[in-house]
Design an enzyme around this catalytic site. Structure first.
Site, mmCIF file in Angstrom:
data_model
loop_
_atom_site.group_PDB
_atom_site.id
_atom_site.type_symbol
_atom_site.label_atom_id
_atom_site.label_comp_id
_atom_site.label_asym_id
_atom_site.label_seq_id
_atom_site.Cartn_x
_atom_site.Cartn_y
_atom_site.Cartn_z
ATOM 1 N N GLU A 290 20.089 13.652 -6.172
ATOM 2 C CA GLU A 290 20.347 12.620 -5.652
ATOM 3 C C GLU A 290 21.014 12.470 -4.195
ATOM 4 O O GLU A 290 20.292 11.999 -3.158
ATOM 5 C CB GLU A 290 21.464 11.120 -5.881
ATOM 6 C CG GLU A 290 20.297 10.286 -6.673
ATOM 7 C CD GLU A 290 21.301 8.697 -7.704
ATOM 8 O OE1 GLU A 290 22.034 9.108 -7.315
ATOM 9 O OE2 GLU A 290 21.167 8.149 -8.673
ATOM 10 N N LYS A 425 12.411 0.925 -9.603
ATOM 11 C CA LYS A 425 12.390 -0.156 -9.985
ATOM 12 C C LYS A 425 11.827 -1.763 -9.692
ATOM 13 O O LYS A 425 11.412 -2.411 -10.095
ATOM 14 C CB LYS A 425 13.666 -0.528 -9.018
ATOM 15 C CG LYS A 425 14.942 0.649 -9.120
ATOM 16 C CD LYS A 425 16.528 -0.119 -8.708
ATOM 17 C CE LYS A 425 17.320 1.404 -9.120
ATOM 18 N NZ LYS A 425 18.424 1.617 -8.072
HETATM 19 O O1 LIG Z 1 26.816 1.563 -10.602
HETATM 20 P P1 LIG Z 1 25.033 0.835 -10.353
HETATM 21 O O2 LIG Z 1 25.256 0.305 -9.269
HETATM 22 O O3 LIG Z 1 24.803 0.566 -11.861
HETATM 23 O O4 LIG Z 1 24.429 1.941 -10.294
HETATM 24 C C1 LIG Z 1 23.781 3.458 -11.110
HETATM 25 C C2 LIG Z 1 23.471 4.354 -10.549
HETATM 26 O O5 LIG Z 1 21.874 3.940 -10.060
HETATM 27 C C3 LIG Z 1 22.044 4.341 -8.680
HETATM 28 O O6 LIG Z 1 21.959 3.752 -7.825
HETATM 29 C C4 LIG Z 1 20.119 4.950 -8.703
HETATM 30 O O7 LIG Z 1 19.501 3.489 -8.757
HETATM 31 C C5 LIG Z 1 22.319 5.294 -8.961
HETATM 32 O O8 LIG Z 1 23.414 5.906 -7.930
HETATM 33 C C6 LIG Z 1 23.779 5.165 -9.273
HETATM 34 O O9 LIG Z 1 24.744 6.071 -9.889
#
Ligand SMILES: O=P(O)(O)OC[C@H]1O[C@](O)(CO)[C@@H](O)[C@@H]1O
Length: 448
Positions: A290, A425
């Site tokens: 990432e 998403k």
């Molecule tokens: O803690 P959250 O906001 O649920 O996100 C979980 C994971 O999803 C992401 O935002 C990717 O969508 C990652 O960077 C992150 O670790």
């Protein structure tokens, strides 16, 4: 006390030590940029001095909350995805007995993970398993709106309340989320759950030393004080721009992987010879994937568990396209001792190993693999870890985190955002007709 260390001797046949050393001024500048907060993504640098800023009171609060869960739960579900579960899982699995969940006598609740997939069978089977269990939930989401986690939590919250009653549910559900925004925060405040805050300036994949990682690790019975101590040791060494290049393992790591990348090595394979480290690799893959995979650039982070995968991926690594390099997490000393027994009949022909420790066999597999892969054109770095305990895992976490920050800056990207993950998403919400996605829904339907 020893620290983890990096050995890059087996890279020298591919990129010279001089080429790597030439990165020193750039690496120093990257560390200064991190330190001064003047680079890309500078609003997400909360991890940089996190270890040294964690207070004893905070650790006590986490330990006391963990104790409540330990006393009231046979099973604790850690609900989270990506950085909101991989760090905890990496540390817990690295420290746990490999057969922990099959042990009859337990000294800690069994930790189970959810909210990291949308598998209907997975969630069905989980809810079935929990039917007669005293369970609690740690609901982890920085945004508080991640679909996978929110969906699992909706199911788990209801089941916990139905099974254990509202009052007990309030005691055994803990939220770790943003201070103000997101559905997880709204629910925690409304229901009166104990909650911890994920600081705004710490991104998910850098959050293992916040309550995101520390609470589940403490619930599982591991020493979060030692973990933080290990991270602090690496923070003092690696985040200081004045540490000489050769003495800063994260600087050398970042420089070496970039030198290899420039030399056409596009894939880094993180290797372990201890199956307990599988999830350390999963955590590392998110951290580097990432952080660096953007602007059509970035080393692809892959991983293997050896010697298991020598019997599956070994062929590719030995003789496939020469675009890979390996970083081996090499644990010097196992925590247990087991010798190969002698056998009078020697039908399996293994008496030449009798009396040797199993680890000696493993170490020769490791050395033999290193030499074979280097001969086959695969540069090899070794991260040497004295033993698997909380302290050294804390060192590993910080080493890879700052190595990632430096490396991303060398590459020229913002290592602290992840704009690319929104694409799936958006499509999923459009396909599911989520309110607010009407236009996108129409557009995507027209494409099907
Ligand atoms: O803690 P959250 O906001 O649920 O996100 C979980 C994971 O999803 C992401 O935002 C990717 O969508 C990652 O960077 C992150 O670790």
């Amino acid at each position: 006390m020893k620290n983890i260390s990096l050995n890059i001797d087996k890279v020298a046949g591919f990129v010279s030590k001089e080429t790597i050393a030439a990165y020193a001024p750039q690496v120093k500048a990257c560390i200064e940029t991190l330190e001064n907060g003047t680079g890309k993504g500078n609003d997400f640098l909360g991890w940089l001095h996190l270890p040294s800023s964690i207070t004893a009171e905070h650790l006590t609060d986490l330990q006391e909350t963990a104790q409540v869960l330990r006393e009231n739960c046979e099973v604790v579900i850690v609900a989270g995805i990506g950085g909101s579960y991989l760090g905890a899982r990496a540390i817990i699995e690295a420290l746990s007995n490999s057969f922990q969940w099959l042990q009859e006598k337990k000294n800690a609740p069994t930790i189970i993970y959810a909210g990291h997939n949308i598998g209907e069978d997975y969630l069905f089977e989980l809810t079935e398993f929990l039917k007669d269990k005293k369970f609690g939930v740690i609901n982890i989401s920085k945004s508080g709106t991640t679909t996978e986690t929110a969906l699992a939590f909706r199911l788990l919250k209801k089941q916990c309340e139905d099974q254990r009653g509202k009052e007990m549910a309030k005691k055994v559900i803990v939220a770790i989320t943003d201070a103000k925004k997101g559905a997880a925060r709204v629910t925690a405040d409304k229901e009166g759950y104990k909650s911890f805050i994920i600081p705004d300036n710490v991104g998910g994949r850098f959050s293992v030393l916040t309550p995101v990682g520390l609470l589940p690790i403490a619930v599982a019975g591991y020493d979060i004080i030692k973990l933080v101590e290990g991270a602090r040791t690496m923070e003092a060494l690696c985040s200081n721009p004045d540490t000489p290049f050769a003495e800063n393992p994260a600087a050398v790591y970042a420089a070496t992987r970039n030198a290899l990348y420039q030399d056409g090595k596009k894939i880094e394979i993180l290797v372990n010879f201890q199956p307990k480290l599988h999830y350390v690799s999963e955590w590392w893959k998110q951290l580097y994937g990432e952080s660096e995979g953007k602007e059509n650039k970035g080393i692809f982070p892959a991983s293997v568990d050896f010697s298991t995968d020598l019997h599956s991926m070994g062929q590719w690594i030995q003789e496939g396209e020469r675009t890979i390099f390996e970083t081996v997490i090499s644990v010097e000393k196992p925590n247990h001792k087991l010798e190969v027994p002698s056998d009078e009949a020697n039908l399996d022909g293994l008496n030449f190993l009798a009396g040797k420790r199993v680890d000696e066999v493993n170490k020769m597999a490791e050395l033999g693999t290193q030499l074979a892969h280097v001969d086959g054109g695969v540069p090899n770095m070794r991260l040497i870890v004295p033993e698997l305990n909380e302290f050294y895992l804390g060192e590993i976490i910080y080493f890879f985190e700052i190595g990632c920050g430096i490396s991303g800056y060398i590459l020229g990207v913002n290592p602290f955002n992840q704009p690319g993950v929104e694409a799936y998403k958006k499509n999923m919400f459009a396909l599911l007709n989520k309110p607010g996605y009407e236009e996108e829904s129409k557009a995507i339907q027209a494409r099907l």
